[in-house]
Enzyme design. Structure first.
Site, PDB file in Angstrom:
ATOM      1  CB  CYS A   1       3.513 -10.242   4.777  1.00 40.23           C
ATOM      2  SG  CYS A   1       2.333 -10.437   3.441  1.00 40.23           S
TER       3      CYS A   1
ATOM      4  CB  SER B   1       3.802   1.997   4.745  1.00 39.15           C
ATOM      5  OG  SER B   1       3.981   0.594   4.632  1.00 39.15           O
ATOM      6  CE  LYS B   2       6.516  -3.036   2.482  1.00 42.22           C
ATOM      7  NZ  LYS B   2       5.303  -2.843   3.309  1.00 42.22           N
TER       8      LYS B   2
ATOM      9  N   PRO C   1       0.796  -1.224   0.000  1.00 45.03           N
ATOM     10  CG  PRO C   1       0.129  -0.853   2.209  1.00 45.03           C
ATOM     11  CD  PRO C   1       0.882  -1.825   1.343  1.00 45.03           C
TER      12      PRO C   1
END
Length: 717
Positions: free
Chosen positions: A264, A174-175, A172
């Site tokens: 993940c 964030s990284k 999404p």
């Protein structure tokens, strides 16, 4: 965590309804999941119960302090010395509040985790100030809520401002945001050689491949549905896609570049199996980097070297040869570990990192860092002799051990577009030649022609780069005395007709992407706003005023209309509408009195001899009126700076044109008297609708750059 609290007992296998609250009671059990991972032995002996208990607990919230390093340090100082101190010995509903703690492995204490839920933050009067601080700083981009393990890949990528980064699985975001912040950490570098896109076809010093999917079993603590939906089928279906993406990333990497592959998922089919297959087909071009010492404090398990493959109905296979033909569409040879012991040992799969939830109260995660030593074997070609005809290159065959691995990745396919005599990195030169070919008409980067590609949704306005001979730019250049090095070719607007109301700026690399890919992609938004047209701007020698959004990017190029202000001046400017010159310091007045009316830069430089004062530089956009100065700073940014100076500012409008900023106990700034703002005698400006400029700190939602053009700003006298 919860069971140790007095009066809070519950079955650990169900989702709680108390402090953490919010979910219905879902039984957190999956026998197939337990059977699978116990058989694979990814959890150390004697730790299985702790592993499962951690998975059943809610994931603690984590936040990361963002932005320029100097600003981030001030926010950290404020958090530790004010807001966190107020949480000490605090009880809510009879339960002691746990003070947030830093992530031991994140550099400079810029990441923290807390067990405070959103519900308790929103509804507890004792936590109201802390909650308002978090909301405001998050909205202004100074704090980001991000899962702890997802912060690891950008750190291991070790990005620097001169690097180009290819983010191949960005959602999404964030990284990706974390990476961009790392590239922009130094505010003295206005435009790092940064690139964020999955469409760039040049050699990348850094590449990051992150596989995120909703059913990743490392996300069980926050995605509750995984408990009842988990099977091995998801990993079996994703393995081939993951290997193809990782292979493509390795092709784009330049020699000496670093690639981070992360998932993940705890499943070796998505993790070690992908890495082992990639290493095998690279034939020495890639190697796993030893990053065991790069994040001191991080607890991890080494990658495994032996694993089995299990079908969704629980059938195990230890080698490809034992897989019946009927299963070949579901199970691939690349899912098994290499059979040759020497080859397996040379891969050093133990250098992979697997993060287990119970070790540091996180989600589950897998990370591998690869370094490119040479071109991938299918990219290597002998130089073509002059006059020799170009012969079509035969496709690369699968190795005998993996006779049908084409379903996972066919290295010949991406090379089919390459030029004879070029290796991976030579593509860079070829692409930059396109940049200078002038083949794109007028620098217009609009939506692709409908005949070539059908794109759905709202029709975006085009991106139009300002032509070299555009009469719009010389008055701007003269008014602000822009440095000759200013890259005016990187300025763009979003209109082909009529007045240009907003000017945006992009990096050189991003300009190349927009110009060379306008027919292959739909760009929704890009660039940073640096100038806005103001009302009757021609009367002030320049039709465009500076935009706060892009001032830190623009400031290094501006050589005129800069006023250095004191910390007390900043407080006055941020809490009063249009303060007269007489309210500001004599030094500020002496700089402003000879300037013509119009847009200005207000610069605060910290005094290292006064460590108790704000120690980060501040650059604000302002307006020099007839007898006053005002700032053009959005609400959240205004609140941010005031907080950093130790002032608590109410977001409510106290009275017409007035903001009350009060020094709070245990503030993060220097001690001082209560600051009560007076309304300036000059009329307030009606600001650009994309920014809230008034000190009452109330703001309406603003359309983005691609939306309708905002109203022109009415400026103070």
């Amino acid at each position: 965590r919860g069971r140790s609290r007095e009066g809070l007992t519950r079955d650990a296998s169900v989702v709680p309804q108390g402090w953490e609250g919010g979910y219905p009671e879902i039984v957190k059990e999956n026998k197939l999941f337990e059977h699978y991972y116990q058989e694979l032995k990814i959890v150390p002996e004697g730790e299985w119960d702790q592993f499962m208990e951690a998975l059943r607990e809610p994931l603690p919230a984590t936040l990361r302090i963002t932005g320029y390093k100097s600003h981030a340090k001030e926010i950290l100082h404020c958090l530790k010395n004010k807001y966190f101190k107020e949480l000490e010995d605090l009880e809510v509903d009879g339960q002691k509040v746990e003070v947030p703690q830093p992530l031991s492995w994140y550099p400079e204490e810029l990441a923290w985790h807390t067990n405070l839920s959103r519900k308790i933050l929103r509804k507890s009067p004792q936590l109201e100030k802390f909650h308002q601080f978090l909301v405001s700083e998050t909205e202004s981009g100074n704090i980001s809520r991000q899962e702890a393990v997802s912060m690891i890949p950008p750190l291991l990528l070790n990005a620097h401002p001169h690097h180009k980064i290819l983010d191949m699985c960005a959602a999404p975001g964030s990284k990706t945001t974390q990476l961009i912040e790392m590239l922009h950490a130094d505010m003295n570098v206005p435009f790092p050689g940064m690139l964020w896109t999955a469409l760039w076809r040049v050699g990348m010093p850094l590449c990051w491949v992150y596989m995120r999917k909703r059913c990743g079993d490392g996300t069980m603590r926050k995605n509750i549905d995984v408990w009842k939906k988990w099977t091995t089928l998801n990993s079996l279906q994703l393995h081939g896609l993951q290997l193809r993406i990782a292979t493509r990333g390795a092709e784009q990497l330049v020699e000496g570049g670093r690639m981070v592959y992360s998932t993940c998922s705890l499943n070796p089919i998505e993790d070690e199996a992908v890495i082992a297959s990639l290493l095998e087909k690279s034939e020495g071009a890639l190697e796993l980097a030893d990053v065991s010492s790069e994040l001191p404090g991080l607890k991890w398990m080494p990658g495994i070297t032996h694993w089995k493959v299990m079908t969704k109905d629980g059938q195990w296979f230890t080698e490809w040869e034992g897989v019946p033909h009927s299963r070949h569409t579901q199970i691939r040879p690349t899912m098994f570990p290499p059979k040759d012991p020497e080859k397996l040992q040379a891969m050093h799969l133990e250098r992979c990192l697997r993060i287990l939830p119970h070790h540091q109260n996180t989600g589950g995660f897998f990370v591998a860092v690869l370094v490119k030593k040479s071109s991938m074997p299918w990219n290597k070609r002998p130089p073509k002799l002059q006059g020799e005809p170009v012969e079509p290159r035969e496709p690369v065959r699968s190795s005998p051990a993996h006779p049908t691995e084409g379903a996972a990745a066919d290295p010949a396919e991406p090379e089919s577009k390459a030029v004879s005599g070029l290796d991976d990195t030579d593509i860079t030169e070829r692409t930059e030649n396109v940049e200078n070919s002038g083949s794109k008409k007028d620098g217009v980067c609009g939506p692709p022609p409908s005949k070539k590609m059908k794109l759905f949704g709202f029709k975006e306005d085009p991106f139009v780069f300002i032509p070299e001979d555009d009469p719009l730019f010389p008055p701007i250049q003269k008014f602000y005395a822009l440095d000759p090095s200013f890259p005016k070719m990187n300025l763009l607007t979003r209109t082909t007709e009529g007045k240009k109301r907003q000017l945006y700026m992009v990096s050189k690399e991003l300009r190349n992407v927009l110009v060379n890919n306008s027919e292959r992609m739909k760009v929704i938004n890009t660039g940073i706003k640096v100038w806005c047209r103001n009302n009757s701007g021609e009367d002030f020698d320049c039709a465009f005023r500076l935009a706060q959004e892009g001032i830190y990017t623009l400031y290094p190029f501006i050589k005129s209309r800069i006023i250095t202000v004191s910390i007390e001046d900043v407080k006055i400017l941020l809490t009063q509408e249009n303060p007269f010159f007489r309210k500001l310091s004599s030094e500020t007045y002496s700089q402003a009195k000879d300037l013509a009316k119009g847009s200005i830069v207000l610069k605060y430089e910290p005094d290292p001899t006064k460590p108790d004062t704000l120690q980060c530089p501040i650059v604000l956009c302002g307006w020099r009126g007839k007898a006053s100065i005002r700032t053009f700073v959005p609400k959240n940014e205004r609140l941010h700076y005031l907080r950093m100076m130790g002032l608590e500012v109410s977001a409510e409008k106290k009275k017409e044109g007035t903001v009350v900023a009060q020094q709070s106990a245990g503030s993060c700034g220097p001690p001082g008297d209560e600051a009560s703002a007076e309304h300036g005698a000059e009329p307030a400006a009606s600001a650009d609708s994309s920014e809230d400029m008034s000190p009452d700190v109330s703001v309406d939602a603003a359309p983005g750059p691609s939306g309708p053009a905002p109203a022109e700003a009415a400026l103070p006298r």
